[in-house]
Design a protein around this motif. Structure first.
Motif, PDB file in Angstrom:
ATOM      1  N   TYR A 184     -38.486 -34.866  40.359  1.00  6.91           N
ATOM      2  CA  TYR A 184     -37.574 -34.129  39.398  1.00  6.91           C
ATOM      3  C   TYR A 184     -38.301 -32.771  39.672  1.00  6.91           C
ATOM      4  O   TYR A 184     -39.517 -32.277  40.578  1.00  6.91           O
ATOM      5  CB  TYR A 184     -37.972 -34.459  37.813  1.00  6.91           C
ATOM      6  CG  TYR A 184     -39.531 -34.736  37.589  1.00  6.91           C
ATOM      7  CD1 TYR A 184     -40.284 -33.959  36.932  1.00  6.91           C
ATOM      8  CD2 TYR A 184     -39.925 -35.954  37.945  1.00  6.91           C
ATOM      9  CE1 TYR A 184     -41.559 -34.027  36.878  1.00  6.91           C
ATOM     10  CE2 TYR A 184     -41.420 -36.392  37.510  1.00  6.91           C
ATOM     11  CZ  TYR A 184     -42.199 -35.297  37.023  1.00  6.91           C
ATOM     12  OH  TYR A 184     -43.347 -35.828  36.798  1.00  6.91           O
ATOM     13  N   VAL A 235     -39.816 -28.971  38.538  1.00  8.49           N
ATOM     14  CA  VAL A 235     -40.681 -28.292  37.511  1.00  8.49           C
ATOM     15  C   VAL A 235     -40.558 -26.922  37.719  1.00  8.49           C
ATOM     16  O   VAL A 235     -40.520 -26.314  38.878  1.00  8.49           O
ATOM     17  CB  VAL A 235     -42.187 -28.902  37.475  1.00  8.49           C
ATOM     18  CG1 VAL A 235     -42.237 -30.145  36.882  1.00  8.49           C
ATOM     19  CG2 VAL A 235     -42.713 -28.614  38.860  1.00  8.49           C
ATOM     20  N   LYS A 265     -36.503 -39.228  32.920  1.00  7.82           N
ATOM     21  CA  LYS A 265     -36.771 -38.024  33.503  1.00  7.82           C
ATOM     22  C   LYS A 265     -37.180 -36.731  32.654  1.00  7.82           C
ATOM     23  O   LYS A 265     -37.834 -35.795  32.629  1.00  7.82           O
ATOM     24  CB  LYS A 265     -36.146 -37.575  34.866  1.00  7.82           C
ATOM     25  CG  LYS A 265     -36.127 -38.567  35.880  1.00  7.82           C
ATOM     26  CD  LYS A 265     -35.194 -38.101  37.059  1.00  7.82           C
ATOM     27  CE  LYS A 265     -35.224 -39.296  38.023  1.00  7.82           C
ATOM     28  NZ  LYS A 265     -34.529 -38.480  39.243  1.00  7.82           N
ATOM     29  N   GLU A 299     -37.378 -24.025  41.432  1.00  8.04           N
ATOM     30  CA  GLU A 299     -38.395 -25.229  40.963  1.00  8.04           C
ATOM     31  C   GLU A 299     -39.107 -25.462  42.141  1.00  8.04           C
ATOM     32  O   GLU A 299     -38.760 -25.195  43.240  1.00  8.04           O
ATOM     33  CB  GLU A 299     -37.217 -26.546  40.450  1.00  8.04           C
ATOM     34  CG  GLU A 299     -36.722 -26.179  39.232  1.00  8.04           C
ATOM     35  CD  GLU A 299     -35.750 -27.342  38.816  1.00  8.04           C
ATOM     36  OE1 GLU A 299     -35.900 -27.745  37.631  1.00  8.04           O
ATOM     37  OE2 GLU A 299     -34.831 -27.643  39.677  1.00  8.04           O
ATOM     38  N   ARG A 349     -40.084 -34.222  32.722  1.00 10.50           N
ATOM     39  CA  ARG A 349     -39.876 -32.950  33.045  1.00 10.50           C
ATOM     40  C   ARG A 349     -40.783 -31.968  32.033  1.00 10.50           C
ATOM     41  O   ARG A 349     -41.372 -31.045  32.058  1.00 10.50           O
ATOM     42  CB  ARG A 349     -38.566 -32.587  32.876  1.00 10.50           C
ATOM     43  CG  ARG A 349     -38.013 -32.423  34.323  1.00 10.50           C
ATOM     44  CD  ARG A 349     -36.773 -31.809  34.549  1.00 10.50           C
ATOM     45  NE  ARG A 349     -35.553 -32.591  33.557  1.00 10.50           N
ATOM     46  CZ  ARG A 349     -34.747 -33.599  34.184  1.00 10.50           C
ATOM     47  NH1 ARG A 349     -34.988 -33.898  35.264  1.00 10.50           N
ATOM     48  NH2 ARG A 349     -34.014 -34.215  33.338  1.00 10.50           N
TER      49      ARG A 349
END
Length: 539
Positions: free
Chosen positions: A450, A452, A511, A459, A515
């Motif tokens: 995922y 961040v 997720k 990200e 996250r």
């Protein structure tokens, strides 16, 4: 291009072959003594018993003021009370709203408020959570226990025995194929759960497409929860075919094959996502191929899942579905097009579009949008959420929120949830592709990739991983394993080793929770460790 096996060409059925109460009546008349369902505790119902219990439950609901068009909440595990609550509500013309047994606090309050229900059937271990929330319209609890708990949650309570009403009662309402048997909440992996308003035809179509290979001689083992379309559609498949079911409360890797063999189940509610991965990673046994499983739904199609089907000697189909739809994409039996979720079945159109709903070319990534040429085979909308319904049905097409590609032959390939795709320094990265490479590491049991937030914008790639039993995972060693296997911009910057990944009860990794936790104190940072990567310069 449309190419589907013969049984994936559903035709609109007559009411008698589609509506739950009609199907139960039909099979109770034709095969009264045949077993319809086996339960985990060893109990079983024949078709005639199922009819009697469903009608008795409907009478009990009616005696408590439930009428056609009302909603009834069910907060239960996979058990007999859940099944009788569903069937009983439908005999009365009411709608069952099953909710996730993991809900509490804000999520629970949202589901109860959204349901509009005055009556709930509830497992006794869950009742104390009701004292923590506002009850909205809820007034009455039927507790799935012979005894009432010593709790005061501000609601009237009765024991489960009150569901044994008059099985000879008659009901005036005759449900039609467009009426609503269930409101099913979405998994909520990317945001708040929405109540999906189904129709009988929607549920029937999902079942007869997804499990089109089933016959009256089959038994389907169901371990997906009944508050999820995977659970309800597999029960519906047994109803539609006059087959039988074996109902278990959840998937367990160690118990799966013994359960299958003990019940003689020839098919299952599905091996999806982590379930297939867990079975693939079990040590081979001499009798792996000696089991009754004949067909199943298997997704995604990879080298590992194909090997799993050969190892355990079963055939498979794959496809694409979500609670709102009825399996619009499907693959023929044993089709080995890697990662493909199939081609459009008869009666639906599927397109791949950009952010402006303009169709993109072959092999280009876009959002999957779908529509049907018949009414009622997709959901009727999100309950009490017209804004979300309108947003999903833009320009006459349902927007799935999933990124896919389509090749020149018309095969569709799932890339990622649109909200799960990672944007790093101008590159769009599929979290699924990252996860596949991480899964290749011998010590990895499960993984979630995922994005961040990055201080510079966009990200960074982060993965959370859990190790196989008896193994350990060193983050730097894992990244060094990945560097030669993936594009430099896909290599995770952050690695977090956890005991287990958070999941929904249908084994979907949450997720959104990962996250939200972001870069935790136990997260390893590739850049802080001095392990830097650069794009290879070509001369």
């Amino acid at each position: 291009m449309t190419s589907s096996p013969p049984w994936f060409d559903p035709k609109t059925p007559a009411r008698e072959d589609c509506v739950v109460s009609c199907l139960i009546d039909k099979w109770a008349a034709a095969t009264p003594d045949k077993t319809f369902i086996l339960y985990e505790n060893g109990d079983s119902w024949s078709w005639s018993q199922t009819r009697s219990i469903a009608r008795a439950t409907a009478a009990a609901f009616a005696a408590r003021g439930i009428r056609a068009g009302d909603t009834v909440l069910a907060w239960l595990p996979n058990n007999a009370t859940m099944i009788r609550s569903w069937f009983g509500a439908n005999y009365l013309g009411a709608t069952l709203v099953p909710i996730n047994t993991s809900y509490r606090g804000r999520l629970l309050e949202h589901a109860i408020r959204t349901s509009d229900a005055r009556l709930m059937i509830v497992h006794p271990a869950l009742i104390d959570r009701l004292s923590e929330i506002e009850h909205s319209d809820l007034e009455h609890l039927i507790v799935d226990s012979p005894d009432l708990p010593n709790l005061d949650c501000g609601l009237t309570m009765e024991p489960v025995s009150v569901l044994d009403g008059d099985s000879a009662a008659e009901f005036d309402f005759a449900p039609q194929i467009w009426d609503t048997p269930l409101i099913i909440f979405t998994s909520g992996t990317t945001g708040p759960s929405k109540g999906v308003i189904t129709s009988y035809l929607h549920q029937w179509t999902t079942a007869t497409v997804q499990y089109g290979y089933m016959t009256a001689a089959d038994r389907i083992l169901i371990n997906l929860p009944m508050f999820h379309v995977g659970g309800t559609s597999s029960i519906y498949a047994a109803l539609a075919r006059g087959a039988s079911a074996a109902l278990f409360d959840g998937f367990n890797t160690r118990e799966f094959w013994p359960q299958l063999r003990a019940t003689g189940s020839t098919t299952i509610s599905g091996l999806i996502g982590a379930m297939a991965s867990f079975l693939t990673k079990t040590p081979p046994q001499p009798d792996d191929g000696d089991n009754p499983l004949t067909y199943c739904t298997l997704a995604p199609i990879t080298d590992d899942t194909i090997a799993l089907s050969k190892r355990f000697n079963f055939h498979y189909v794959s496809g694409f579905n979500m609670t709102e739809l009825s399996s619009p994409l499907i693959t023929p039996l044993d089709e080995r097009t890697h990662r493909s979720c199939g081609r459009p079945r008869s009666g639906v159109e599927c397109r791949v579009v950009d952010d402006h709903d303009m169709e993109v070319g072959a092999n280009m990534i876009g959002e999957l949008v779908v529509r049907s040429d018949s009414p009622w085979v997709f959901f009727k909308g999100y309950h009490k959420n017209p804004e979300a319904t309108a947003e999903a049905w833009r320009n006459g097409w349902f927007h799935t929120g999933d990124l896919v590609t389509r090749d020149a032959d018309g095969n569709f390939f799932f890339i990622d949830r649109k909200k799960d795709a990672i944007r790093r320094r101008g590159e769009n990265i599929s979290s699924i592709e990252v996860e596949l490479d991480v899964y290749a590491h011998a010590a990895v049991l499960e993984v979630a990739a995922y994005g961040v937030p990055c201080p510079a914008g966009e990200e960074e790639v982060m993965v959370a991983v859990a190790a196989k039993p008896g193994h350990t995972l060193d983050p730097q060693s894992l990244v060094e394993f990945l560097i030669p296997r993936m594009a430099h911009f896909m290599v995770p910057r952050y690695v977090r080793v956890v005991e287990a990944l958070p999941k929904t009860p249908t084994n979907k990794i949450q997720k959104v929770q990962l996250r939200g936790e972001g870069v935790t104190s136990d997260t390893w940072d590739r850049e802080a460790s001095g392990l830097a990567l650069k794009r290879q310069k070509l001369k």
